[in-house]
Design an enzyme around this catalytic site. Sequence first.
Site, PDB file in Angstrom:
ATOM      1  NE  ARG A  42      42.472  77.353 -18.213  1.00  0.00           N
ATOM      2  CZ  ARG A  42      41.905  78.442 -18.235  1.00  0.00           C
ATOM      3  NH1 ARG A  42      42.654  79.331 -17.568  1.00  0.00           N
ATOM      4  NH2 ARG A  42      41.033  78.927 -18.853  1.00  0.00           N
TER       5      ARG A  42
ATOM      6  CG  HIS B 180      55.196  70.639 -25.963  1.00  0.00           C
ATOM      7  ND1 HIS B 180      54.716  71.772 -25.556  1.00  0.00           N
ATOM      8  CD2 HIS B 180      56.363  71.264 -26.879  1.00  0.00           C
ATOM      9  CE1 HIS B 180      55.203  72.946 -25.909  1.00  0.00           C
ATOM     10  NE2 HIS B 180      56.391  72.501 -26.687  1.00  0.00           N
TER      11      HIS B 180
HETATM   12  C1  GRF Z   1      48.291  69.703 -30.160  1.00  0.00           C
HETATM   13  O1  GRF Z   1      49.188  70.426 -30.820  1.00  0.00           O
HETATM   14  C2  GRF Z   1      48.875  69.492 -28.796  1.00  0.00           C
HETATM   15  O2  GRF Z   1      50.390  69.143 -29.106  1.00  0.00           O
HETATM   16  C3  GRF Z   1      48.914  70.791 -28.035  1.00  0.00           C
HETATM   17  O3  GRF Z   1      47.712  71.527 -28.391  1.00  0.00           O
HETATM   18  C4  GRF Z   1      47.133  70.844 -29.515  1.00  0.00           C
HETATM   19  C5  GRF Z   1      45.891  69.777 -29.104  1.00  0.00           C
HETATM   20  O4  GRF Z   1      45.316  69.528 -30.422  1.00  0.00           O
HETATM   21  N1  GRF Z   1      49.217  70.605 -26.639  1.00  0.00           N
HETATM   22  P1  GRF Z   1      43.961  68.865 -30.641  1.00  0.00           P
HETATM   23  O5  GRF Z   1      42.924  69.466 -29.480  1.00  0.00           O
HETATM   24  O6  GRF Z   1      44.239  67.453 -29.675  1.00  0.00           O
HETATM   25  O7  GRF Z   1      43.362  68.803 -31.890  1.00  0.00           O
END
Ligand code: GRF
Length: 270
Positions: free
Chosen positions: A139, A162
């Site tokens: 979000r 990210h």
């Molecule tokens: C990760 O790739 C992060 O960069 C992105 O969403 C994914 C989350 O993975 N924002 P997790 O829930 O930490 O396994």
Amino acid sequence: MGNTTGKIRIAALISGGGSNLQAIIDACDRGTINAEVVVAGADRPSAKGLERCHRHGIPTFVVDYRSIVRCFEQDPAGMPLPPDADVQAVLARQTLLSDGMPMEKRLAFIATRILAEARLLAQLRSHAPDLLVLAGFMRTLTPYFIDRINTDAARPRIMNIHPALLPAFPGTDGYADTFRHGCKVGGCTVHFIDYGEDSGPIIGQRAFAITPEDTLDTVREKGLAQEWLLYPECIQLYAENRLRKRQMSHRLPDGRQSTRSVVDILPGPS
Ligand code: GRF
């Protein structure tokens, strides 16, 4: 900042599996980062990462964005906004909604976000975190929320990870965008958040090679492995008080002045 043990208090927000949150919890347990995760929240009850917290005895909460939107659509009058909320002011400051969206829709969107964010704030405040980490939180946050966490403009307190080498490929699917673009290098970025989408000042980045044998799945795997290293590294820099936000200006070839926030990393103790 920090408590009597010198550890900073981390709050986390997640939406999914929480593997980054796990990496942060593990780094805290190992003592690689001088911090403790004091609470984790999710925007949906199904967020699998909440189970990780239960296993570690970390308190959790859910602010169910979908049900807030549903209730607001059915009965807006039954969902009063918090007294400190000014929807028009928040709308004027956010940079996420396109001007093309009808005003009524934009106001409703911001109102539901404020309703959700007020609940996030109430939960977070009761745990008095020093730092908020977004770990796969799907979000965007409005200025209403951001300004209430970032009470000192010089010292931002909300980090995000990210899945791309920003400023390339902002948005929800950075690894897929990187792979489909035919990039030979992929990566991940930790940054402080600002009012835009993945546009805040960069704290750290890690890169990896993309070879002809790679698939989108292997790119994601390589990327996540880097994320699990990068996020704790950046949090430790914060815990050591080594991150400084400053404005950097330079003149563009067309004569215009460009200014943006950047993060300097101060040297560590030698
Ligand atoms: C990760 O790739 C992060 O960069 C992105 O969403 C994914 C989350 O993975 N924002 P997790 O829930 O930490 O396994």
